[in-house]
Design an enzyme around this catalytic site. Sequence first.
Site, PDB file in Angstrom:
ATOM      1  N   CYS A 184       0.807  -1.224   0.000  1.00 56.15           N
ATOM      2  CA  CYS A 184       0.000   0.000   0.000  1.00 56.15           C
ATOM      3  C   CYS A 184       0.842   1.276   0.000  1.00 56.15           C
ATOM      4  O   CYS A 184       0.298   2.367  -0.128  1.00 56.15           O
ATOM      5  CB  CYS A 184      -0.914   0.010   1.219  1.00 56.15           C
ATOM      6  N   CYS A 244      -1.309  -4.515   7.431  1.00 54.09           N
ATOM      7  CA  CYS A 244      -1.021  -3.316   8.229  1.00 54.09           C
ATOM      8  C   CYS A 244      -0.439  -3.710   9.588  1.00 54.09           C
ATOM      9  O   CYS A 244       0.450  -3.040  10.112  1.00 54.09           O
ATOM     10  CB  CYS A 244      -2.287  -2.500   8.445  1.00 54.09           C
TER      11      CYS A 244
END
Length: 212
Positions: A36, A107
């Site tokens: 990302c 994440c």
Amino acid sequence: MALPYSEKVLDHFLHPHNVGKMKDADALATEGSPACGDMVKLYLKVDEKSRVIQDIKFESYGCASNIATGSVITELAKGKTLDEAKKINWKAANEELGGLPSVKVHCAVLAVDALRTAIENYEHSHGLNKEKIPTTEDIVMKRLSRVINPIAGLDVVKTGLVKEVRVGQGDVTVWVDLPEDHQFANNLRSEIIERIEPLWDVQRVTVTFTGA
Ligand code: FES
């Protein structure tokens, strides 16, 4: 569509613990996600004798899940010895948060990677790494493969930005195919140095820009 975040994720996102810079950190690490393009930076203050993490801070340039996992893993790591903190994995963070949406697992991995690298950097720079493997070009390349090329959003090795690496007698030189005055040159230089300098037998890192 809104992601189904647990209340705990939202709480840690809105009121994160241990956020900020640490000026006198004993070790730090920056990890970027190729998935990302987000980044997290983590700082450690460690008691030299007991090897207990006395203080820990993080800065997140990522999403809500990254901030929440940064908050949770720093809470889990504080007060633990380095060896205990090494065992904290993304599953523990995930559990603590009451579960992240599956598209957001990377994440948590990113935050845990930053903790692991910061511990590894501390061990290297304090001579605590058990195997004293001499730094080679391959080891440098492996570390550099975690530095993100800001132009392409992929790592600097895969994208060919790092042209060559040489290692000899404590000196590491990295050639980067980018003009010296490029807007990302300075950032890249400090990221490369930050990544290679902690290695136990490295004394100096030179980054040379070769691009026209
Ligand atoms: Fe990038 Fe979460 S989407 S860290």
